[in-house]
Motif scaffolding. Structure first.
Motif, PDB file in Angstrom:
ATOM      1  N   VAL A 137       0.863  -1.196   0.000  1.00 28.53           N
ATOM      2  CA  VAL A 137       0.000   0.000   0.000  1.00 28.53           C
ATOM      3  C   VAL A 137       0.889   1.231   0.000  1.00 28.53           C
ATOM      4  CG1 VAL A 137      -1.963  -1.091   1.154  1.00 28.53           C
ATOM      5  CG2 VAL A 137      -0.229   0.005   2.533  1.00 28.53           C
ATOM      6  N   GLY A 138       0.406   2.268  -0.636  1.00 29.95           N
ATOM      7  CA  GLY A 138       1.142   3.535  -0.706  1.00 29.95           C
ATOM      8  C   GLY A 138       1.892   3.671  -2.009  1.00 29.95           C
ATOM      9  N   GLU A 139       1.332   4.437  -2.932  1.00 32.59           N
ATOM     10  CA  GLU A 139       1.987   4.693  -4.214  1.00 32.59           C
ATOM     11  C   GLU A 139       2.001   6.194  -4.477  1.00 32.59           C
ATOM     12  OE1 GLU A 139       0.444   2.460  -7.484  1.00 32.59           O
ATOM     13  OE2 GLU A 139       0.365   0.590  -6.327  1.00 32.59           O
ATOM     14  N   VAL A 140       2.991   6.630  -5.217  1.00 39.00           N
ATOM     15  CA  VAL A 140       3.111   8.043  -5.571  1.00 39.00           C
ATOM     16  C   VAL A 140       1.876   8.443  -6.381  1.00 39.00           C
ATOM     17  CG1 VAL A 140       4.469   9.734  -6.860  1.00 39.00           C
ATOM     18  CG2 VAL A 140       5.632   7.949  -5.547  1.00 39.00           C
ATOM     19  N   GLY A 141       1.298   9.587  -6.018  1.00 40.63           N
ATOM     20  CA  GLY A 141       0.137  10.111  -6.728  1.00 40.63           C
ATOM     21  C   GLY A 141      -1.194   9.784  -6.071  1.00 40.63           C
ATOM     22  N   GLU A 142      -1.210   8.866  -5.120  1.00 40.46           N
ATOM     23  CA  GLU A 142      -2.451   8.544  -4.415  1.00 40.46           C
ATOM     24  C   GLU A 142      -2.893   9.710  -3.543  1.00 40.46           C
ATOM     25  OE1 GLU A 142      -2.384   3.787  -3.367  1.00 40.46           O
ATOM     26  OE2 GLU A 142      -1.497   5.168  -1.931  1.00 40.46           O
ATOM     27  N   VAL A 143      -4.171   9.794  -3.313  1.00 36.81           N
ATOM     28  CA  VAL A 143      -4.693  10.763  -2.352  1.00 36.81           C
ATOM     29  C   VAL A 143      -4.285  10.277  -0.973  1.00 36.81           C
ATOM     30  CG1 VAL A 143      -6.792  11.775  -1.378  1.00 36.81           C
ATOM     31  CG2 VAL A 143      -6.631  11.369  -3.843  1.00 36.81           C
ATOM     32  N   PHE A 144      -3.797  11.206  -0.151  1.00 33.16           N
ATOM     33  CA  PHE A 144      -3.339  10.853   1.193  1.00 33.16           C
ATOM     34  C   PHE A 144      -4.518  10.348   2.022  1.00 33.16           C
ATOM     35  CE2 PHE A 144      -2.681  12.083   5.647  1.00 33.16           C
ATOM     36  CZ  PHE A 144      -1.567  11.300   5.928  1.00 33.16           C
ATOM     37  N   ASP A 145      -4.331   9.175   2.611  1.00 32.53           N
ATOM     38  CA  ASP A 145      -5.348   8.574   3.478  1.00 32.53           C
ATOM     39  C   ASP A 145      -4.667   8.225   4.796  1.00 32.53           C
ATOM     40  OD1 ASP A 145      -7.312   7.132   4.781  1.00 32.53           O
ATOM     41  OD2 ASP A 145      -7.515   5.596   3.228  1.00 32.53           O
ATOM     42  N   PRO A 146      -5.025   8.900   5.893  1.00 28.54           N
ATOM     43  CA  PRO A 146      -4.355   8.631   7.172  1.00 28.54           C
ATOM     44  C   PRO A 146      -4.589   7.211   7.695  1.00 28.54           C
ATOM     45  CG  PRO A 146      -6.200  10.127   7.487  1.00 28.54           C
ATOM     46  CD  PRO A 146      -6.040   9.944   6.018  1.00 28.54           C
ATOM     47  N   ASN A 147      -5.544   6.486   7.109  1.00 25.25           N
ATOM     48  CA  ASN A 147      -5.790   5.103   7.531  1.00 25.25           C
ATOM     49  C   ASN A 147      -4.728   4.145   6.995  1.00 25.25           C
ATOM     50  OD1 ASN A 147      -8.215   5.672   8.952  1.00 25.25           O
ATOM     51  ND2 ASN A 147      -9.285   5.774   7.002  1.00 25.25           N
ATOM     52  N   VAL A 148      -4.077   4.503   5.882  1.00 22.24           N
ATOM     53  CA  VAL A 148      -3.065   3.615   5.300  1.00 22.24           C
ATOM     54  C   VAL A 148      -1.712   4.297   5.117  1.00 22.24           C
ATOM     55  CG1 VAL A 148      -4.707   2.103   4.135  1.00 22.24           C
ATOM     56  CG2 VAL A 148      -3.843   4.102   2.951  1.00 22.24           C
ATOM     57  N   HIS A 149      -1.665   5.621   5.281  1.00 24.19           N
ATOM     58  CA  HIS A 149      -0.411   6.364   5.103  1.00 24.19           C
ATOM     59  C   HIS A 149      -0.008   7.025   6.417  1.00 24.19           C
ATOM     60  CE1 HIS A 149      -2.233   6.774   0.909  1.00 24.19           C
ATOM     61  NE2 HIS A 149      -1.195   5.977   0.754  1.00 24.19           N
ATOM     62  N   GLN A 150       1.292   7.119   6.617  1.00 16.45           N
ATOM     63  CA  GLN A 150       1.827   7.880   7.742  1.00 16.45           C
ATOM     64  C   GLN A 150       2.654   9.003   7.139  1.00 16.45           C
ATOM     65  OE1 GLN A 150       4.314   5.617  10.393  1.00 16.45           O
ATOM     66  NE2 GLN A 150       4.929   7.430  11.553  1.00 16.45           N
ATOM     67  N   ALA A 151       2.189  10.227   7.310  1.00 14.04           N
ATOM     68  CA  ALA A 151       2.891  11.376   6.736  1.00 14.04           C
ATOM     69  C   ALA A 151       4.129  11.675   7.563  1.00 14.04           C
ATOM     70  CB  ALA A 151       1.975  12.593   6.688  1.00 14.04           C
ATOM     71  N   VAL A 152       5.296  11.558   6.913  1.00 11.90           N
ATOM     72  CA  VAL A 152       6.554  11.842   7.581  1.00 11.90           C
ATOM     73  C   VAL A 152       6.961  13.281   7.284  1.00 11.90           C
ATOM     74  CG1 VAL A 152       8.981  11.164   7.752  1.00 11.90           C
ATOM     75  CG2 VAL A 152       7.235   9.427   7.440  1.00 11.90           C
ATOM     76  N   VAL A 153       6.667  13.729   6.062  1.00 12.24           N
ATOM     77  CA  VAL A 153       7.034  15.077   5.614  1.00 12.24           C
ATOM     78  C   VAL A 153       5.858  15.649   4.836  1.00 12.24           C
ATOM     79  CG1 VAL A 153       8.620  16.394   4.145  1.00 12.24           C
ATOM     80  CG2 VAL A 153       9.460  14.409   5.385  1.00 12.24           C
ATOM     81  N   GLN A 154       5.618  16.956   5.035  1.00 14.41           N
ATOM     82  CA  GLN A 154       4.634  17.658   4.215  1.00 14.41           C
ATOM     83  C   GLN A 154       5.390  18.666   3.354  1.00 14.41           C
ATOM     84  OE1 GLN A 154       1.666  19.429   6.746  1.00 14.41           O
ATOM     85  NE2 GLN A 154       0.505  17.511   6.877  1.00 14.41           N
ATOM     86  N   VAL A 155       5.137  18.593   2.055  1.00 13.01           N
ATOM     87  CA  VAL A 155       5.824  19.473   1.111  1.00 13.01           C
ATOM     88  C   VAL A 155       4.781  20.390   0.488  1.00 13.01           C
ATOM     89  CG1 VAL A 155       7.244  19.557  -0.965  1.00 13.01           C
ATOM     90  CG2 VAL A 155       7.482  17.639   0.621  1.00 13.01           C
ATOM     91  N   PRO A 156       4.885  21.722   0.745  1.00  7.68           N
ATOM     92  CA  PRO A 156       3.931  22.648   0.115  1.00  7.68           C
ATOM     93  C   PRO A 156       4.156  22.673  -1.402  1.00  7.68           C
ATOM     94  CG  PRO A 156       5.064  23.707   1.964  1.00  7.68           C
ATOM     95  CD  PRO A 156       5.754  22.416   1.710  1.00  7.68           C
ATOM     96  N   ASP A 157       3.068  22.591  -2.147  1.00  7.70           N
ATOM     97  CA  ASP A 157       3.141  22.559  -3.610  1.00  7.70           C
ATOM     98  C   ASP A 157       2.038  23.461  -4.146  1.00  7.70           C
ATOM     99  OD1 ASP A 157       3.405  21.969  -6.278  1.00  7.70           O
ATOM    100  OD2 ASP A 157       3.023  19.817  -6.058  1.00  7.70           O
ATOM    101  N   PRO A 158       2.401  24.555  -4.880  1.00 10.25           N
ATOM    102  CA  PRO A 158       1.369  25.461  -5.392  1.00 10.25           C
ATOM    103  C   PRO A 158       0.451  24.782  -6.412  1.00 10.25           C
ATOM    104  CG  PRO A 158       3.595  26.294  -5.875  1.00 10.25           C
ATOM    105  CD  PRO A 158       3.733  25.017  -5.149  1.00 10.25           C
TER     106      PRO A 158
END
Length: 193
Positions: A137-158
């Motif tokens: 689980v967890g692929e680049v481009g997926e919508v972030f889901d806190p049930n399956v993803h653990q955010a280690v870093v947040q990158v601001p993107d305009p």
């Protein structure tokens, strides 16, 4: 009173002779003769029959309830066994995830080449896990889901309109519907103005 006492004091004689002295015929055995009158009226017999029917119905109801409880118990035991089996498999797989991570890093560095012994071990290990339903689980481009993803870093993107997975730092794994390990990811977030 003396008269009453005299009646009680007189001996009672029971004629137990098998031959009737007056007729000379054999008397029937008292054990073989059914009583003609059981002392119950028709109303009493009806009440007794109704009570018997109610008692039978009550015992049938008790038996049906006991049978349903047994069926529910068996179902619960089977469900618990299946859940226990899944939990044990998940725990074994969880303990081997560092090995999969090491094999992924070796593959990323080019250490796993076709036909090499470590490549064959990696393929067999992954095939064994897939047999039990292990999936990444967890692929680049997926919508972030806190049930399956653990955010280690947040990158601001305009350019980002929603929180999406920008990079997978460590893949997560699920076994069926059970999450074994959340994916550690970098998340693109909309830039605040």
């Amino acid at each position: 009173m003396a008269d009453k006492d005299r009646d009680d004091d007189e001996p009672k004689v029971h004629d137990k002779r098998k031959i009737d002295p007056e007729t000379g015929e054999a008397r029937p055995d008292p054990a073989d003769v059914a009583p003609d009158d059981d002392g119950l009226s028709e109303d009493d017999l009806t009440l007794l029959a109704d009570a018997e029917k109610d008692l039978v119905a009550e015992y049938r109801d008790i038996a049906a309830r006991a049978q349903a409880e047994l069926k529910n118990f068996r179902t619960r035991v089977e469900r618990d066994r299946a859940a226990n089996r899944e939990a044990v498999i998940a725990e074994v797989i969880r303990s081997l995830l560092p090995v999969i991570d090491d094999l992924d890093r070796a593959d990323a560095h080019g250490d796993l080449v076709e036909g090499a012994p470590l490549t064959l071990v990696s393929q067999k290990l992954r095939a064994g896990f897939e047999k039990y339903g292990l999936r990444s689980v967890g692929e680049v481009g997926e919508v972030f889901d806190p049930n399956v993803h653990q955010a280690v870093v947040q990158v601001p993107d305009p350019a980002a309109t929603a929180e999406t997975v920008k990079d997978v730092i460590e893949p997560g794994y699920a076994l069926g519907e059970r999450l074994i390990r959340a994916a550690k990811v970098a998340v693109s977030v909309p830039a605040s103005e």
